[in-house]
Design a protein around this motif. Structure first.
Motif: not given
Lengths: 84, 84
Positions: A19-21, A83-84, B24-28, B37-45
């Motif tokens: 899975k993605e996390r 899952d996407q 703060l750390a955000v790991a994917y 996920p396409s929202y990842l950059p916006r989520l980080r911002e």
């Protein structure tokens, strides 16, 4: 700070491997007897609110923990993404 | 995940030792060929926006880094807090 090594070092179940996390950690290191900034609880709440806004997952997909030891407090969120 | 051990393991300068810090750390962690996920950059911002709203510090008090290695991407923010 070698985050790559750190996150890789986690034990993974077979389910997690496939899975993605997304993982979020907020750590506060205080000096001396200070109790930390008064905004810290609100700041954390807002960070979690942002994550919830973007990621809708069932409760059992989220692991939440707080670790404390004198001077250091770490809030951690570990989310298994759908899952996407 | 032993965050306490991890954050403690950091090398500290004498200045850092005497100061309070927020990290703060955000790991994917992706699986297979997925790009995340396409929202990842916006989520980080938005997460960074929340931090900026609460903590006003000079630019040189903030260390920002991104670490990448196949399958894992970590965004990190390390802030030296002003004296209270």
């Amino acid at each position: 700070m070698d985050w790559l090594k750190f996150f890789r070092g986690e034990k993974k179940t077979s389910a997690q491997t496939a899975k993605e996390r997304l993982m979020l950690a907020v750590a506060y290191q205080r000096s001396g007897q200070a109790n930390g900034p008064s905004y810290l609880p609100r700041l954390r709440e807002e960070l979690l609110g942002v994550v919830r806004k973007y990621i809708q997952v069932p409760d059992d997909a989220v692991q939440f923990s707080v670790q404390r030891e004198d001077g250091l407090e770490v809030l951690e969120l570990n989310i298994t993404l759908p899952d996407q």
